[in-house]
Design an enzyme around this catalytic site. Structure first.
Site: not given
Ligand code: NAD
Length: 274
Positions: A156, A169
């Site tokens: 990401s 995350y």
């Protein structure tokens, strides 16, 4: 002018995965589903591995209409026995995998002071344990087949940058970069290469769920979450698309040498530039 270079769509469609077996985790939805479709268009046999077997089967059945072999596999990437059993089922039905896209993921947002330890561990288990377990199973098959292969982790922009409310995350997505680099080194003698794709925000179910959650946590409107949080730093105020990401995944899977191994690629409409 070279026609293939002047027409990027033409250039993309020439990449072939004919004869390859690709396993995509989290492929019943979102990014994984689109990657599986694009791999099938490039001629690969595709395995749709997901927690949700009924949705995985529906995706596999739809992709099979393209004329490639497909297999739906129930797999919890955070569970060792489930991952190993899923890969064994693939070996028996299709053969050893040539391509792994370790993509399954979840999101949980909260301020650090309110983050439950159970939620922290749950998120790390899906992303980091899942990355390790699926990559280990793929490496074992790629060594056994003597064909090597391509392992792609779904990172990401949060493999590079932090955002508020996303402690586990961001931690997990940074961690996947380290895992990919180690496997690039250990896998090289077996012709196994690794990459990380680092998308910006893509409007999948994972992100649709976050919009109201972030609005509530930050005390702003949903429109402001999109404009001033998610797309604020892009060059065009555009979401990244599933196709943007799938084309990057196709390029890495089809790349014919070790030249790109260990590298990550940010696909984010200019949000993050390295
Ligand atoms: P999504 O929610 O549309 O799909 C995720 C899929 O993973 C679902 O089908 C779900 O059933 C499956 N899954 C969840 N936990 C699992 C488990 N333990 N085992 C097996 N399957 C499991 O999400 P998405 O947006 O397509 O996300 C895919 C990946 O891309 C994730 O790793 C996510 O972190 C990453 N990513 C997404 C975005 C984005 O903006 N959507 C941006 C960057 C990175």
């Amino acid at each position: 002018m070279n026609q293939a270079v002047s027409n990027p769509v033409q250039a993309r469609t020439t990449l072939s995965l004919a004869g390859r077996i690709a396993l995509v985790t989290g492929a019943a939805s979102g990014l994984g589903k689109r990657i599986a479709e694009v791999y099938a268009d490039a001629g690969a046999s595709v395995v749709i591995a997901d927690l949700r077997l009924a949705d995985a089967q529906a995706t596999a059945d739809a992709i099979a209409k393209k004329g490639v072999r497909t297999l739906a596999v129930a797999m919890n990437v955070a569970d060792e026995a489930s991952v190993d059993a899923g890969f064994e089922r693939v070996r028996q039905n299709l053969g050893e995998v040539d391509i792994l896209v370790s993509n399954a993921g979840i999101q949980i947002v909260a301020p650090i002071q309110d983050f439950g330890f159970a939620d922290w561990k749950k998120l790390l288990a899906v992303h980091l344990d899942g990355g390790f377990l699926t990559a280990r199973a793929a490496v074992r098959q790629m060594i056994a087949s003597r064909r090597g292969g391509s392992i792609i982790f779904m990172g990401s922009v949060h493999s590079k940058e932090a955002s508020r409310l996303k402690a586990p995350y961001v931690t997990a997505k940074h961690g996947l970069e380290g895992l990919a680099k180690v496997i690039a080194k250990e896998g090289a003698p077996y012709n196994i290469r690794t990459n990380v794709i680092c998308p910006g925000f893509v409007r999948t179910p994972l992100v649709e769920k976050q919009i109201p959650e972030q609005a509530q946590a930050l005390g702003i409107s949903e429109a402001d979450v999109i404009k001033n949080v998610m797309l604020k730093d892009t060059v065009d105020a555009e979401f990244t698309t599933v196709d943007d990401v799938a084309q990057a995944a196709l390029t890495f899977a089809a790349w014919p040498s070790n030249a790109l191994t260990g590298q990550s690629l940010v696909v984010s409409h200019g949000w993050f530039m390295q």
